[in-house]
Write a protein that holds these residues in place. Structure first.
Motif, PDB file in Angstrom:
ATOM      1  N   LYS A 158      55.500  54.531  36.607  1.00 30.55           N
ATOM      2  CA  LYS A 158      54.783  53.570  37.439  1.00 30.55           C
ATOM      3  C   LYS A 158      53.387  54.092  37.754  1.00 30.55           C
ATOM      4  O   LYS A 158      53.143  55.298  37.745  1.00 30.55           O
ATOM      5  N   PHE A 159      52.476  53.162  38.037  1.00 29.13           N
ATOM      6  CA  PHE A 159      51.084  53.521  38.301  1.00 29.13           C
ATOM      7  C   PHE A 159      50.648  52.982  39.656  1.00 29.13           C
ATOM      8  O   PHE A 159      50.901  51.817  39.980  1.00 29.13           O
ATOM      9  N   ALA A 160      49.983  53.840  40.431  1.00 29.56           N
ATOM     10  CA  ALA A 160      49.501  53.445  41.744  1.00 29.56           C
ATOM     11  C   ALA A 160      48.517  52.281  41.621  1.00 29.56           C
ATOM     12  O   ALA A 160      47.741  52.209  40.674  1.00 29.56           O
ATOM     13  N   GLY A 161      48.570  51.379  42.581  1.00 32.20           N
ATOM     14  CA  GLY A 161      47.662  50.243  42.591  1.00 32.20           C
ATOM     15  C   GLY A 161      48.201  48.998  41.935  1.00 32.20           C
ATOM     16  O   GLY A 161      47.550  47.957  41.943  1.00 32.20           O
ATOM     17  N   LEU A 162      49.408  49.092  41.341  1.00 30.43           N
ATOM     18  CA  LEU A 162      49.969  47.946  40.613  1.00 30.43           C
ATOM     19  C   LEU A 162      51.240  47.411  41.278  1.00 30.43           C
ATOM     20  O   LEU A 162      52.112  46.864  40.611  1.00 30.43           O
ATOM     21  N   ALA A 163      51.333  47.559  42.598  1.00 28.33           N
ATOM     22  CA  ALA A 163      52.550  47.152  43.299  1.00 28.33           C
ATOM     23  C   ALA A 163      52.869  45.675  43.102  1.00 28.33           C
ATOM     24  O   ALA A 163      54.012  45.305  42.808  1.00 28.33           O
ATOM     25  N   GLU A 220      39.253  44.630  32.575  1.00 26.37           N
ATOM     26  CA  GLU A 220      38.773  44.274  33.906  1.00 26.37           C
ATOM     27  C   GLU A 220      39.447  45.109  34.983  1.00 26.37           C
ATOM     28  O   GLU A 220      38.822  45.476  35.983  1.00 26.37           O
ATOM     29  N   ALA A 221      40.738  45.402  34.789  1.00 25.76           N
ATOM     30  CA  ALA A 221      41.482  46.174  35.787  1.00 25.76           C
ATOM     31  C   ALA A 221      41.234  47.673  35.653  1.00 25.76           C
ATOM     32  O   ALA A 221      41.201  48.399  36.641  1.00 25.76           O
ATOM     33  N   PHE A 222      41.054  48.142  34.402  1.00 24.65           N
ATOM     34  CA  PHE A 222      40.854  49.569  34.144  1.00 24.65           C
ATOM     35  C   PHE A 222      39.638  49.745  33.230  1.00 24.65           C
ATOM     36  O   PHE A 222      39.797  49.978  32.026  1.00 24.65           O
ATOM     37  N   HIS A 268      44.699  45.374  40.502  1.00 26.80           N
ATOM     38  CA  HIS A 268      44.713  46.841  40.616  1.00 26.80           C
ATOM     39  C   HIS A 268      44.050  47.202  41.937  1.00 26.80           C
ATOM     40  O   HIS A 268      42.821  47.189  42.053  1.00 26.80           O
ATOM     41  N   LYS A 269      44.889  47.500  42.932  1.00 28.07           N
ATOM     42  CA  LYS A 269      44.369  47.713  44.288  1.00 28.07           C
ATOM     43  C   LYS A 269      45.386  48.507  45.101  1.00 28.07           C
ATOM     44  O   LYS A 269      46.596  48.280  44.970  1.00 28.07           O
ATOM     45  N   PRO A 270      44.926  49.426  45.930  1.00 23.99           N
ATOM     46  CA  PRO A 270      45.869  50.185  46.769  1.00 23.99           C
ATOM     47  C   PRO A 270      46.751  49.255  47.592  1.00 23.99           C
ATOM     48  O   PRO A 270      46.271  48.247  48.135  1.00 23.99           O
ATOM     49  N   PHE A 271      48.018  49.589  47.701  1.00 26.40           N
ATOM     50  CA  PHE A 271      48.996  48.715  48.335  1.00 26.40           C
ATOM     51  C   PHE A 271      48.586  48.306  49.745  1.00 26.40           C
ATOM     52  O   PHE A 271      48.690  47.136  50.120  1.00 26.40           O
TER      53      PHE A 271
END
Length: 225
Positions: free
Chosen positions: A137-142, A184-186, A84-87
């Motif tokens: 879709k959710f941001a950070g999960l590219a 852990e991710a959220f 989970h991280k900005p692209f």
């Protein structure tokens, strides 16, 4: 009694599945980097400590199946890696590492198991609602969601390629499940379904779903879209 190969058995859904199959008398090959003591001590479970992102380590699974079982009835590609991280902040190495676990390891372990499968065998790959075309879709999960879309297409292709051999390939695209990986991710998010509840569903689908489905993607989520 069936021979079941399950990845990602150190915790969460994979751990629950390994115990459930073993407690019902099936033989389980539990593959994960860490091996919980309860699985090690179970008479119906063989644990292999393997980093599935390493192709050479996966050969341990091939050697065990070839030397001990000689047949695989069910393969559950459950292991997954979530980032989970900005692209723009995801490095090339991080992106590749997600694909090594979520895509390349799935392909390699499936390739290993297919020669040991016969008519009636079933390959289940655990994907995500994030990999479904047109889903929310959710941001950070590219990296994560795109990898989960890749294994959906892979399974559809394999179902066509091996239909004459009678091996079924299906995908379960899960919604959020309250696992350690999700926490852990959220941090702080509580999913509506527990790992044990989801393992109950997957357990039954693994044993019977191939009678009704092949090359299908089932969306296992209580929310829409």
């Amino acid at each position: 009694m069936k021979n079941i190969v399950i990845t990602g058995t150190s915790r969460g859904i994979g751990y629950e599945l390994a115990l459930q199959f073993a407690n019902e008398g099936h033989n389980v090959l539990a593959i994960s980097r860490k091996t919980p003591q309860m699985l090690i001590e179970h008479k119906n479970i063989t644990c292999l400590s393997i980093d599935i992102s390493n192709e050479n380590e996966l050969k341990k699974a091939e050697e065990f199946i070839s030397n001990s079982w000689k047949k695989v009835d069910i393969l559950i590609n459950n292991a997954g890696s979530l980032l989970h991280k900005p692209f723009e902040q995801i490095t090339s190495k991080e992106f590749q590492n997600i694909y090594k676990v979520n895509v390349f390891a799935v392909a390699e372990l499936t390739r290993i198991c297919i020669p040991f499968m016969i008519t009636g065998s079933h390959v289940i790959t655990i994907s995500s609602m994030g990999g479904i075309q047109g889903s929310m879709k959710f941001a950070g999960l590219a990296a994560y969601s795109s990898s989960k879309g890749a294994v959906i297409t892979l399974s559809e292709l394999l179902a066509e390629e091996y239909k004459e051999k009678g091996i079924a390939f299906n995908v379960l695209a899960l919604g959020s499940v309250n696992t350690e990986m999700l926490q852990e991710a959220f941090p702080g998010y509580e999913a509506p379904v527990s790992a044990k509840e989801m393992s109950d569903y997957i357990y039954n689908f693994a044993l019977t779903g191939n009678k009704y489905y092949n090359g299908k993607v089932l969306q296992v989520s209580s929310t829409t879209p």
